[in-house]
Design an enzyme around this catalytic site. Sequence first.
Site, PDB file in Angstrom:
ATOM      1  N   THR A 287      10.257  66.833  33.017  1.00 59.20           N
ATOM      2  CA  THR A 287       9.005  67.586  32.907  1.00 59.20           C
ATOM      3  C   THR A 287       8.871  68.572  34.050  1.00 59.20           C
ATOM      4  OG1 THR A 287       7.973  65.686  31.810  1.00 59.20           O
ATOM      5  CG2 THR A 287       6.517  67.414  32.621  1.00 59.20           C
TER       6      THR A 287
ATOM      7  N   ASN B 197       5.292  62.067  39.361  1.00 60.72           N
ATOM      8  CA  ASN B 197       6.614  62.368  38.822  1.00 60.72           C
ATOM      9  C   ASN B 197       6.811  63.857  38.556  1.00 60.72           C
ATOM     10  OD1 ASN B 197       9.214  61.659  37.594  1.00 60.72           O
ATOM     11  ND2 ASN B 197       8.225  62.229  35.675  1.00 60.72           N
TER      12      ASN B 197
ATOM     13  N   SER C 149      13.178  63.605  25.995  1.00 61.66           N
ATOM     14  CA  SER C 149      12.911  62.423  25.176  1.00 61.66           C
ATOM     15  C   SER C 149      13.561  62.577  23.802  1.00 61.66           C
ATOM     16  CB  SER C 149      11.398  62.218  25.005  1.00 61.66           C
ATOM     17  OG  SER C 149      10.837  61.619  26.153  1.00 61.66           O
TER      18      SER C 149
ATOM     19  N   LYS D  13      -0.288  59.931  20.630  1.00 59.74           N
ATOM     20  CA  LYS D  13      -0.599  59.565  22.015  1.00 59.74           C
ATOM     21  C   LYS D  13      -1.241  58.194  22.032  1.00 59.74           C
ATOM     22  CE  LYS D  13      -0.150  61.485  26.130  1.00 59.74           C
ATOM     23  NZ  LYS D  13       1.004  62.303  26.547  1.00 59.74           N
TER      24      LYS D  13
ATOM     25  N   LYS E 210       2.728  71.128  21.175  1.00 59.95           N
ATOM     26  CA  LYS E 210       3.864  71.205  22.099  1.00 59.95           C
ATOM     27  C   LYS E 210       5.193  71.033  21.365  1.00 59.95           C
ATOM     28  CE  LYS E 210       3.186  69.004  25.841  1.00 59.95           C
ATOM     29  NZ  LYS E 210       3.021  67.918  26.842  1.00 59.95           N
TER      30      LYS E 210
ATOM     31  N   LYS F  97       5.026  61.611  18.129  1.00 64.64           N
ATOM     32  CA  LYS F  97       5.702  61.482  19.429  1.00 64.64           C
ATOM     33  C   LYS F  97       4.701  61.767  20.532  1.00 64.64           C
ATOM     34  CE  LYS F  97       9.431  60.893  21.944  1.00 64.64           C
ATOM     35  NZ  LYS F  97       8.622  60.151  22.942  1.00 64.64           N
TER      36      LYS F  97
END
Length: 425
Positions: free
Chosen positions: A199, A230, A358, A115, A103, A79
């Site tokens: 986030t 963002n 997510s 990623k 994380k 992810k």
Amino acid sequence: MKSEPLSYLSSENIGPWEIYLAQVDRVTPYLGKLAFWVEDLKRPKRILVVDVPIQLDDGSVAHFEGYRVHHNTFRGPAKGGVRYHQDVTLSEVMALAAWMTIKNAAVGLPYGGGKGGVRVDPRKLSPGELERLTRRYTSEIGILIGPDKDIPAPDLGTGAREMAWMMDTYSMNVGRTAPGVVTGKPIAVGGSLGRQDATGRGVFVTAAAAAEKMGLSVEGSRVVIQGFGNVGNAAARIFHDHGARLVAVSDVTGAIRNDGGIDPYDLTAYVRQMGGVKGYPKAEPIPAPELFFTPCEFLIPAALEKQITEANAWKVQCKVIAEGANGPTTPAADDILAERGIVVVPDVIANAGGVTVSYFEWVQDFNSFFWTEEEINARLERLMRQSFEAVWQVAQDKKVTLRTAAYIVAATRVLEARAMLGLYP
């Protein structure tokens, strides 16, 4: 809290992957018998480098280099986001994938780390060219991604629009609608409420949790934010809504300061019209490097890696740093900040709100049942606070920094899974 020595790493001329390896080295002495497996954390599971050729609007063909990295999948499918930036490198994508492993484990999500990235300046491409780039990149990495294999998401330079294109391309290639292949999608095609601010909201929640431990009030506090995209924008608005005062902010166009306070809603309207914070009439311009030296209670680096370094960490004037960006603080700077008593809420906890929501989106897609924004925000805050509490307790018990504590929690979970799974064949 003490900082752990890292005598062999004194230079700032290191890449993101080397920073990650140094962080793993710091946590290894605390892993006990699980240290036997620590090499698994130092090696990506797989790396895919792809050529992304597209036809430009003028009829010519341009080639871009793309990446998708699976760092670890012991706890679940990979992810992690997809980054479009002109300075994307394999070292960066490897590190970002590894940080996603840490994380996801630190907040207890059933994911490994992945990623992706394309070395491109998205500002120089038309919408049509960006769509062709995204669809070709998706097709090239299609052998790795899937709802139960690897789930991309937005990152720097990408957003809901690109995720819709990725979802559609993957769906066309497999012959069925597959909303769970990406997260951060538009609401109309299976996206989740609350995802856009997730986030930044997580940054606020963890920063506020740290402040509570320190006896520091958010209301009336001063906040400095590097990066007004963002993450920085959402964090600024949520801090403002809780009575904090935004006193300085920067983006790629420049940096501004007003000790009396900057209204993030008014600044957002200005940025939408003018393209950046530069020239904002209700604040004074300052040199971008001086942003970190502005006196405040909360400093939020929400831009790129390696922003707080050995060169400027001595001059930082804050009480709490909550890392909205990935890897904004170098190991040498970590040592300096710890010595000065500045609490750093590390990226692997502070900016985990995005991947947490997510995860909520992914679960909702599988069940075809969607929650309200209030439910999502409540679930997010509960999970983020629980994760922070666990990390804070480890930091207190072992007398280490919050970053090392987060790595202890995460690495233990990942390597316990590795030990239980064993080796195949």
